[in-house]
Design a protein around this motif. Structure first.
Motif, short mmCIF file in Angstrom:
data_model
loop_
_atom_site.label_atom_id
_atom_site.label_comp_id
_atom_site.label_asym_id
_atom_site.label_seq_id
_atom_site.Cartn_x
_atom_site.Cartn_y
_atom_site.Cartn_z
N GLU A 232 10.45 6.52 14.03
CA GLU A 232 9.69 5.27 13.91
C GLU A 232 10.00 4.63 12.57
O GLU A 232 9.91 5.27 11.53
N MET B 214 2.87 2.41 11.92
CA MET B 214 2.88 2.97 13.28
C MET B 214 3.25 4.46 13.24
O MET B 214 2.80 5.23 14.07
N LYS B 215 4.06 4.84 12.26
CA LYS B 215 4.40 6.25 12.11
C LYS B 215 3.14 7.08 11.86
O LYS B 215 2.96 8.15 12.43
N LYS C 285 -0.65 -0.91 20.98
CA LYS C 285 0.40 -1.70 21.61
C LYS C 285 -0.12 -2.51 22.79
O LYS C 285 0.45 -3.54 23.13
N VAL D 59 0.12 6.22 12.79
CA VAL D 59 -0.65 6.19 14.03
C VAL D 59 -0.10 7.22 15.01
O VAL D 59 -0.85 7.97 15.63
N ILE D 60 1.22 7.29 15.14
CA ILE D 60 1.86 8.25 16.05
C ILE D 60 1.55 9.68 15.62
O ILE D 60 1.27 10.54 16.46
N TYR E 150 -3.47 6.59 20.44
CA TYR E 150 -3.78 5.49 19.53
C TYR E 150 -2.63 4.48 19.49
O TYR E 150 -2.84 3.28 19.45
N PHE E 151 -1.42 5.00 19.48
CA PHE E 151 -0.23 4.16 19.47
C PHE E 151 -0.22 3.23 20.68
O PHE E 151 -0.04 2.02 20.55
N TYR E 152 -0.46 3.80 21.87
CA TYR E 152 -0.46 2.99 23.09
C TYR E 152 -1.65 2.01 23.11
O TYR E 152 -1.51 0.88 23.57
N ALA F 118 6.69 0.39 23.36
CA ALA F 118 5.94 1.65 23.21
C ALA F 118 6.58 2.77 24.02
O ALA F 118 6.78 3.89 23.50
N TRP G 82 -0.50 9.83 20.06
CA TRP G 82 0.24 8.87 20.88
C TRP G 82 -0.73 7.94 21.60
O TRP G 82 -0.40 6.78 21.86
N HIS H 227 8.43 5.94 22.36
CA HIS H 227 7.93 7.29 22.70
C HIS H 227 9.09 8.16 23.19
O HIS H 227 9.29 9.28 22.70
#
Length: 99
Positions: free
Chosen positions: A29, A34-35, A49, A37-38, A44-46, A15, A42, A19
């Motif tokens: 990405e 995940m793209k 993960k 989500v990003i 949500y991404f973390y 992650a 960010w 980032h």
């Protein structure tokens, strides 16, 4: 248990490196989910993960992972290790090109 902890560590490292790479414009990405989500956040991404490996750790405490589930866990660890090696390659290339 060690495999679950490795996944947590690998997910966090993945992650952070992802980032860094995306914000720096070095990479994009590759995972379409995940793209999305990003693009949303960010945070949500973390959360994803961190949450998924923690969930796996919790499941491990409830019932040790055996049989085909353990095989899937080992396969996931090998996949994550290859992703981290890929990250290390582009990080090394990035730092060699800036010096």
């Amino acid at each position: 248990m060690r495999l679950c902890l490795f996944l947590l560590f690998a997910g966090l490292l993945d992650a952070v490196l992802t980032h860094f790479g995306i914000v720096s414009g070095i990479i994009e990405e590759g995972n379409p989910m995940m793209k999305l989500v990003i693009e949303k956040s960010w945070s949500y991404f973390y959360i994803i993960k961190i949450f998924l490996p923690l969930l796996l750790l919790g499941l491990f405490y409830l019932r040790p992972l055996k049989g085909w589930i353990r095989t899937l866990l080992v396969s996931t660890c090998v996949l994550y290790l290859s992703v981290l090696v890929y990250h290390m390659v582009w990080v090394a290339l990035y730092f060699n090109s800036t010096s």
